[in-house]
Enzyme design. Structure first.
Site, short mmCIF file in Angstrom:
data_model
loop_
_atom_site.label_atom_id
_atom_site.label_comp_id
_atom_site.label_asym_id
_atom_site.label_seq_id
_atom_site.Cartn_x
_atom_site.Cartn_y
_atom_site.Cartn_z
N ARG A 65 -34.51 30.29 5.54
CA ARG A 65 -34.94 31.12 6.66
C ARG A 65 -36.46 31.27 6.69
O ARG A 65 -37.06 31.26 7.76
CB ARG A 65 -34.29 32.49 6.60
CG ARG A 65 -34.73 33.31 7.82
CD ARG A 65 -34.38 34.74 7.70
NE ARG A 65 -32.94 34.84 7.53
CZ ARG A 65 -32.34 35.97 7.17
NH1 ARG A 65 -33.03 37.04 6.95
NH2 ARG A 65 -31.04 36.01 7.02
N ARG A 91 -31.49 35.19 16.05
CA ARG A 91 -31.76 34.92 14.63
C ARG A 91 -32.38 36.17 14.03
O ARG A 91 -33.21 36.82 14.67
CB ARG A 91 -32.74 33.75 14.44
CG ARG A 91 -32.35 32.45 15.05
CD ARG A 91 -31.06 31.90 14.53
NE ARG A 91 -31.05 31.63 13.08
CZ ARG A 91 -29.97 31.26 12.41
NH1 ARG A 91 -28.80 31.17 13.03
NH2 ARG A 91 -30.05 31.02 11.12
N HIS A 109 -31.68 45.86 22.43
CA HIS A 109 -30.37 45.82 21.76
C HIS A 109 -29.36 46.53 22.67
O HIS A 109 -29.66 47.62 23.17
CB HIS A 109 -30.45 46.51 20.39
CG HIS A 109 -29.18 46.42 19.63
ND1 HIS A 109 -28.74 45.26 19.05
CD2 HIS A 109 -28.21 47.34 19.38
CE1 HIS A 109 -27.57 45.47 18.47
NE2 HIS A 109 -27.23 46.72 18.65
N GLU A 143 -36.15 46.34 9.31
CA GLU A 143 -34.73 46.64 9.27
C GLU A 143 -34.08 46.25 10.59
O GLU A 143 -34.59 46.61 11.67
CB GLU A 143 -34.55 48.15 9.01
CG GLU A 143 -33.17 48.52 8.55
CD GLU A 143 -33.04 50.03 8.29
OE1 GLU A 143 -31.93 50.50 8.21
OE2 GLU A 143 -34.09 50.71 8.19
N ASP A 145 -32.37 45.89 14.01
CA ASP A 145 -32.09 46.82 15.11
C ASP A 145 -32.57 48.25 14.83
O ASP A 145 -31.90 49.23 15.20
CB ASP A 145 -30.59 46.80 15.47
CG ASP A 145 -30.14 45.44 15.97
OD1 ASP A 145 -30.97 44.74 16.58
OD2 ASP A 145 -28.99 45.07 15.74
#
Ligand code: GRF
Length: 208
Positions: A65, A91, A109, A143, A145
């Protein structure tokens, strides 16, 4: 003029809403590039059709990643963005990436954060018996969302709703609050104070 780079993984309806409002309302900003981790993202086709630069950084080409994040950051930095907008970018981005763009990285979100972080938000809200749901625009922190909330929309859950009807009702509100939030950012109307995002005018909720 502020430069906006938008990251998408799919449909790109939020990208379209932001780009259209930016042009129609004459924001002091320009969408300079749309990048995607998926070559088949419909948002790329929209961008290309509107003369916006596009680039694919395919995550499947990277074993780690961190390598993907670094390649993505390199591609983004070519466009020297003042603001990086995640619009259905599917992602998870690592801490180093988030830190690099801290304070100029926005996400949307489809839930009323801090409830229902992660995936399948509408299904989970229905299962929990929520009577209202919504969407949240926030500045991104490491962190998932989380991060200072810029704006939220709220819609009712109606009898007979399923996750698709709910998703559609919420999405229509995303197309209102995301452009508005981006506009506040590029007009310099957002500021951070004690870990909260404050704006200097208007209401930061949309009740629909
Ligand atoms: C939206 O529901 C957004 O909240 C979520 O992914 C979806 C993206 O839709 N993060 P689109 O690609 O903008 O149409």
């Amino acid at each position: 003029m502020k430069s906006i780079v938008i990251l998408v993984s799919g449909r790109g309806s939020n990208l379209q809403a932001i780009h259209q409002r930016c042009v129609e309302q004459g924001w002091p900003a320009r969408v300079v590039a749309v990048l995607s981790n998926r070559p088949d993202a419909a948002g790329l086709a929209y961008a290309a059709a509107h003369g916006i630069a596009t680039q694919v950084v395919d995550h499947t080409a990277f074993a780690e990643r961190a390598e993907f994040d670094a390649a993505l950051a390199q591609a983004i930095d070519r466009f020297e963005p003042d603001l990086l907008v995640l619009a259905g970018f599917m992602r998870i981005l690592g801490a180093a990436f988030v830190q690099r763009y801290e304070g100029r990285l926005l996400n949307i979100h489809p839930s009323l954060l801090p409830s229902f972080t992660g995936l399948h938000t509408h299904r989970r809200a229905l299962a929990a018996g929520c009577k209202a749901v919504g969407a949240t625009v926030h500045l991104v922190t490491a962190e998932l969302d989380h991060g200072p909330i810029v704006m939220q929309s709220v819609v009712p859950v109606r009898p007979g709703d399923d996750e698709h009807t709910l998703a559609a009702r919420v999405l229509a509100t995303e197309h209102v609050i995301y452009p508005q939030s981006v506009r506040w950012f590029v007009e310099g109307k957002l500021r951070l104070q004690d870990g909260l995002a404050l704006q200097t005018e208007d209401a930061s909720q949309v009740l629909i």
